[in-house]
Design a protein around this motif. Structure first.
Motif, PDB file in Angstrom:
ATOM      1  N   ILE A   1       0.839  -1.054  -0.023  1.00 18.58           N
ATOM      2  CA  ILE A   1       0.010  -0.107   0.143  1.00 18.58           C
ATOM      3  C   ILE A   1       0.751   1.261   0.095  1.00 18.58           C
ATOM      4  O   ILE A   1       2.071   1.412   0.377  1.00 18.58           O
ATOM      5  N   PRO A   2       0.379   2.448  -0.613  1.00 22.57           N
ATOM      6  CA  PRO A   2       1.370   3.750  -0.697  1.00 22.57           C
ATOM      7  C   PRO A   2       1.600   4.171   0.600  1.00 22.57           C
ATOM      8  O   PRO A   2       2.692   4.573   0.816  1.00 22.57           O
ATOM      9  N   ALA A   3       0.653   3.982   1.617  1.00 25.04           N
ATOM     10  CA  ALA A   3       1.141   4.519   3.076  1.00 25.04           C
ATOM     11  C   ALA A   3       2.503   3.975   3.412  1.00 25.04           C
ATOM     12  O   ALA A   3       3.432   4.737   4.241  1.00 25.04           O
ATOM     13  N   SER A   4       2.627   2.710   3.420  1.00 28.37           N
ATOM     14  CA  SER A   4       3.805   1.756   3.659  1.00 28.37           C
ATOM     15  C   SER A   4       4.976   2.161   3.051  1.00 28.37           C
ATOM     16  O   SER A   4       5.874   2.332   3.304  1.00 28.37           O
ATOM     17  N   ILE A   5       4.554   2.268   1.617  1.00 23.72           N
ATOM     18  CA  ILE A   5       5.832   2.734   0.773  1.00 23.72           C
ATOM     19  C   ILE A   5       6.449   3.950   0.919  1.00 23.72           C
ATOM     20  O   ILE A   5       7.568   4.303   1.007  1.00 23.72           O
ATOM     21  N   ALA A   6       5.559   4.929   1.611  1.00 23.62           N
ATOM     22  CA  ALA A   6       6.126   6.328   1.611  1.00 23.62           C
ATOM     23  C   ALA A   6       7.020   6.345   2.808  1.00 23.62           C
ATOM     24  O   ALA A   6       7.943   7.093   2.876  1.00 23.62           O
ATOM     25  N   PHE A   7       6.941   5.164   3.628  1.00 27.43           N
ATOM     26  CA  PHE A   7       7.776   5.225   4.903  1.00 27.43           C
ATOM     27  C   PHE A   7       9.100   4.307   4.780  1.00 27.43           C
ATOM     28  O   PHE A   7       9.776   4.106   5.438  1.00 27.43           O
ATOM     29  N   GLY A   8       9.177   3.604   3.300  1.00 30.09           N
ATOM     30  CA  GLY A   8      10.192   2.914   3.158  1.00 30.09           C
ATOM     31  C   GLY A   8      10.090   1.535   2.608  1.00 30.09           C
ATOM     32  O   GLY A   8      11.129   0.921   2.350  1.00 30.09           O
ATOM     33  N   ALA A   9       8.872   1.032   2.703  1.00 33.98           N
ATOM     34  CA  ALA A   9       8.253  -0.206   1.909  1.00 33.98           C
ATOM     35  C   ALA A   9       8.715  -0.266   0.724  1.00 33.98           C
ATOM     36  O   ALA A   9       8.591   0.560  -0.060  1.00 33.98           O
ATOM     37  N   PRO A  10       9.105  -1.755   0.349  1.00 28.65           N
ATOM     38  CA  PRO A  10       9.252  -1.865  -1.297  1.00 28.65           C
ATOM     39  C   PRO A  10       7.892  -1.707  -1.956  1.00 28.65           C
ATOM     40  O   PRO A  10       6.820  -2.155  -1.199  1.00 28.65           O
ATOM     41  N   PRO A  11       7.762  -1.393  -3.098  1.00 33.19           N
ATOM     42  CA  PRO A  11       6.523  -1.365  -3.631  1.00 33.19           C
ATOM     43  C   PRO A  11       5.888  -2.732  -4.011  1.00 33.19           C
ATOM     44  O   PRO A  11       4.590  -2.617  -4.327  1.00 33.19           O
ATOM     45  N   THR A  12       6.715  -3.545  -4.488  1.00 33.04           N
ATOM     46  CA  THR A  12       6.223  -4.908  -4.615  1.00 33.04           C
ATOM     47  C   THR A  12       6.812  -6.043  -3.989  1.00 33.04           C
ATOM     48  O   THR A  12       7.920  -5.912  -3.269  1.00 33.04           O
ATOM     49  N   TYR A  13       6.180  -7.398  -3.978  1.00 34.91           N
ATOM     50  CA  TYR A  13       6.868  -8.275  -3.689  1.00 34.91           C
ATOM     51  C   TYR A  13       6.614  -9.584  -4.850  1.00 34.91           C
ATOM     52  O   TYR A  13       5.834  -9.397  -5.485  1.00 34.91           O
ATOM     53  N   ALA A  14       7.591 -10.327  -4.650  1.00 36.94           N
ATOM     54  CA  ALA A  14       7.661 -11.214  -5.906  1.00 36.94           C
ATOM     55  C   ALA A  14       6.802 -12.755  -5.727  1.00 36.94           C
ATOM     56  O   ALA A  14       6.195 -12.732  -4.769  1.00 36.94           O
ATOM     57  N   PRO A  15       6.548 -13.335  -6.898  1.00 35.42           N
ATOM     58  CA  PRO A  15       5.633 -14.527  -6.607  1.00 35.42           C
ATOM     59  C   PRO A  15       6.383 -15.566  -5.732  1.00 35.42           C
ATOM     60  O   PRO A  15       7.413 -15.495  -5.362  1.00 35.42           O
ATOM     61  N   GLU A  16       5.573 -16.314  -5.467  1.00 33.75           N
ATOM     62  CA  GLU A  16       5.776 -17.637  -4.536  1.00 33.75           C
ATOM     63  C   GLU A  16       5.728 -18.927  -5.496  1.00 33.75           C
ATOM     64  O   GLU A  16       4.760 -19.005  -6.361  1.00 33.75           O
ATOM     65  N   SER A  17       6.303 -19.860  -5.222  1.00 39.41           N
ATOM     66  CA  SER A  17       6.150 -21.068  -5.825  1.00 39.41           C
ATOM     67  C   SER A  17       6.529 -22.407  -4.808  1.00 39.41           C
ATOM     68  O   SER A  17       6.891 -22.115  -3.844  1.00 39.41           O
ATOM     69  N   ALA A  18       6.050 -23.642  -5.333  1.00 41.76           N
ATOM     70  CA  ALA A  18       6.426 -24.547  -4.553  1.00 41.76           C
ATOM     71  C   ALA A  18       6.744 -25.948  -5.363  1.00 41.76           C
ATOM     72  O   ALA A  18       6.130 -25.916  -6.637  1.00 41.76           O
TER      73      ALA A  18
END
Length: 735
Positions: free
Chosen positions: A511-528
């Motif tokens: 979410i933008p609120a967290s990105i504004a504090f320094g969180a990455p904008p995306t996270y990668a896919p998962e697999s198994a």
């Protein structure tokens, strides 16, 4: 109760009662040769997109018949989890459940890791709102439920890393009129009374050609958790109505057309969560503002049209679905993160979270075409294409406020965060093509496998409550998943098998609120990637069945919730790929009919999980287990049929489930409670009843051990709890 429904909700409730009042189903006495919980015998399932005997399928599946669901009184997936090894379900609130199969759960991320289907229609796969992967679909007039364990990425696609739950509804009978009506009452220890009414009506309109089957339920459940902020007892009550109509048109042996409409309405006054210790007192503390709302709703409609034509060499199937989900929830509470009074303004307090009303809506259109080979020859195959268009929107017009103490030191100030209101729009378009084939050699050895290519375009647009764009991101996710297997008929009664399979879940956006504090904008896919070896056996004409499976695999890119403080002391949370974990375990199911009228079942699962590597942003370290995985699951059940009198049949059943401790690890919570251990759980259910002249009368008890232990340990201190002991009775009339 949330007063949003008015005419619509009351009309649905009236429709449920009206259908129930018209109807009744044939007596559900089990055949003496049928195990209490089905093993591998002669059960027919469609887990591989074709009708096959369960014991002939080279993967671990639990199949529970509609008859067994009815006799045991299982009405939703929460209760189903106590009958199926490796399936864990954590009820957050009425209609919102978190699913886990073999240690892979929907706790984190914004889409499903366990797929759910109603017949051919997907209920999961879009952005998760209101924990949509675990919707409270009612076990209403079902033919069976199939639980497929391990990655199912080839035949079922993205979002089925842990496995798949399939609700298979009963088809209309085209040659016989039938129905039933059933009323149920039960009392809950520490809580309010509850009542339910359900019914089914089957009408053959044109004999052997056209028929309709309608089923409905209306349920009013009393709560059991007290809100000590407002003084309201049993505040988490709920009211549910669900109706289903299924039409079957079969003008010839070659062509079949099925239409399905499922309407679900659920209102609730509060979530099934505790936030004040000691938890076994069933105390729930709301926010410090006594008039802050806690109610919500969870509604959906599902429409499906499935057509099938038999060309002789193969059958072509078309499945078209439209799913409309609406979720509303609001809550504000104090959580005792640091032991104390729970007041966030004083040292030794906790935190307070005020989240304003948060409505969400999701619509999804899906289309699948599938061509499946016919016949019993050595070569079997299926090819298909799938398309899904999902639109998700949710918003909040008011700021989210969080207040918390991060230290017991009085000199450390209270941390206050305010996040502005927002509107988020998340469209997704996904396409896939898949194929699966196998060949049987010498009537003994079958070897096969399959591939699926999946691609998804997903974006997210965020605007604040004043209309300004705060975030606009896009992403494309692609993956090829596969499976391969071998099956060997050691004897007529014993099948050995081995398989490997992969699964996949798309990445996402923070979410933008967290990105504004320094969180990455995306996270990668998962697999198994998993491997499984096992056997399925049936002896003494089905009176003894035994399944055994060993599984091991790697879960790659596990998504976790991360909590951080920036240099100015602002706290913020976001999703991140935590690392990779190994999962292995042993699963078994033994069913025995020692004498004609007695059926015994014993099953279980013993998993082991461990992170092998973690990322710098992970709240975990190598060696930590995966969150929320019980150390063991053991299940035992017994059913006995007898005679009360020459014309009165009797039945008795008792079922026990034991689940071991589980762990939740968050090493960067910033508030202590780095490792949280959940308790062992014991569940005991029993029923006793009689059948005569089309009537079935029973008394029952659920959670007889009065298990009140928290279901999922959380560092926040806000944790789900199951309904305490219930004692009740039901009366059913069939015709």
């Amino acid at each position: 109760m949330l007063d949003r429904s008015g005419f619509a909700f009351k009309s649905l409730a009236l429709a449920c009662v009206s259908v129930a009042a018209l109807c009744a189903s044939p007596a559900l006495a089990a055949d003496a040769s049928t195990p209490a919980v089905e093993g591998t015998a002669e059960i027919v399932v469609t887990a591989q997109k074709r009708e096959e005997k369960l014991r002939d399928i080279p993967l671990s599946i639990s199949a529970v018949s509609g008859e067994y669901l009815e006799k045991r009184g299982i009405k939703d997936i929460v209760e189903l989890a106590n009958a199926v090894p490796s399936l864990s379900v954590y009820p957050v609130s009425p209609g919102q459940n978190l699913l886990s199969i073999r240690g892979i759960s929907t706790f984190r991320g914004d889409s499903a890791l366990v797929g759910t289907y109603l017949d051919e229609a997907p209920l999961s796969g879009g952005i998760r709102i209101g924990d949509g992967a675990g919707l409270a679909v009612q076990a209403l007039d079902l033919a069976r439920v199939e639980v497929l364990k391990g990655p199912q990425g080839t035949l079922f696609g993205e979002g089925s890393i842990g496995g798949v739950v399939r609700y298979i509804t009963a088809n209309p009978e085209l040659s016989a009129f039938s129905g039933n009506i059933k009323g149920t009452y039960f009392a809950t220890r520490h809580g309010a009374e509850s009542g339910e009414v359900s019914g089914m009506l089957n009408i053959p309109i044109v004999s052997d050609v056209l028929g309709v089957r309608a089923a409905a339920t209306y349920q009013k459940h009393g709560g059991w958790i007290d809100n000590i902020s407002t003084g309201v007892d049993n505040y988490n009550s709920d009211e549910l109505g669900e109706a289903r109509i299924k039409i079957l048109y079969k003008p010839s042996d070659k062509f079949t057309l099925t239409g399905l409409v499922n309407i679900h309405r659920l209102n609730y006054d509060g979530q099934n969560l505790l936030s004040v210790q000691p938890y076994d007192k069933s105390l729930f503390q709301q926010s410090v503002f006594p008039d802050y709302p806690t109610d919500g709703y969870n509604d959906f409609e599902l429409y499906n049209l499935t057509a099938s034509y038999d060309f002789g060499f193969a059958s072509l199937m078309s499945s078209t679905s439209y799913f409309n989900l609406r979720v509303f929830n609001s809550f504000g509470w104090i959580s005792q993160i640091i032991p104390g009074k729970g007041d966030p303004t004083v040292a030794g307090g906790g935190w307070e979270v005020l989240i304003p009303p948060n409505p969400g809506k999701q619509t999804s259109f899906s289309q699948e075409f599938r061509l499946t080979s016919n016949g019993n020859g050595p070569f079997k195959w299926v090819i298909g294409v799938n398309y899904k268009d999902t639109r998700t929107k949710y918003h909040s017009n008011n700021p989210i406020a969080t207040y918390f103490k991060i230290s017991d030191d009085p000199s450390v100030p209270l941390v206050t965060e305010n996040y502005g209101g927002y509107h988020a729009s998340i469209p997704s378009k996904a396409k896939a093509v898949f194929g699966d084939a196998s060949y049987e050699f010498f009537d003994k050895l079958e070897i096969g496998g399959g591939l699926r290519y999946f691609t998804e375009d997903r974006s997210r647009l965020d605007v604040d409550r004043f209309g300004a764009v705060t975030g606009d991101v896009k992403g494309t996710f692609k993956k090829t998943t596969y499976r391969a297997f071998a099956k060997y008929k050691l004897t007529k009664e014993i099948n050995l098998y081995a398989n490997t399979a992969t699964g996949f879940r798309s990445g996402g956006f923070n979410i933008p609120a967290s990105i504004a504090f320094g969180a990455p904008p995306t996270y990668a896919p998962e697999s198994a990637r998993f491997y499984e070896a096992g056997l399925k056996s049936s002896f003494l004409n089905g009176r003894v069945t035994f399944d055994l499976a060993y599984y091991t695999g790697k879960y790659i890119g596990n998504v976790q919730s991360v909590f951080r403080f920036d240099n100015a002391g602002h706290g913020y949370g976001y999703y991140a790929n935590a690392g990779d974990a190994n999962i292995k375990g042993v699963e078994w199911a033994l069913n025995v009919v020692p004498v004609r009228d007695l059926r015994l079942g014993f099953s279980g699962n013993v998993p082991r999980t461990k992170f092998t590597k973690t990322s710098p942003s992970s709240p975990l370290l190598p060696g930590d287990p995966i969150d929320f995985v019980p150390k063991y699951e053991l299940m035992a059940n017994a059913e006995y049929d007898f005679k009360w009198a020459p014309d009165v049949d009797g039945f008795f059943s008792i079922n026990g489930t034991w689940k071991g401790r589980q762990q939740n690890t968050n090493r960067d919570s910033g508030v202590g409670y780095v490792i949280n251990i959940g308790p062992k759980h014991t569940w005991i259910d029993a029923s006793l009843g009689a059948e005569f002249n089309g009537y079935r009368i029973s008394i029952f008890g659920k959670n007889l051990a009065d298990e009140l232990g928290i279901l999922a340990p959380q560092f926040s201190g806000i944790r789900p709890q199951a309904r305490p002991r219930q004692i009740g009775f039901s009366v059913e009339k069939s015709f």
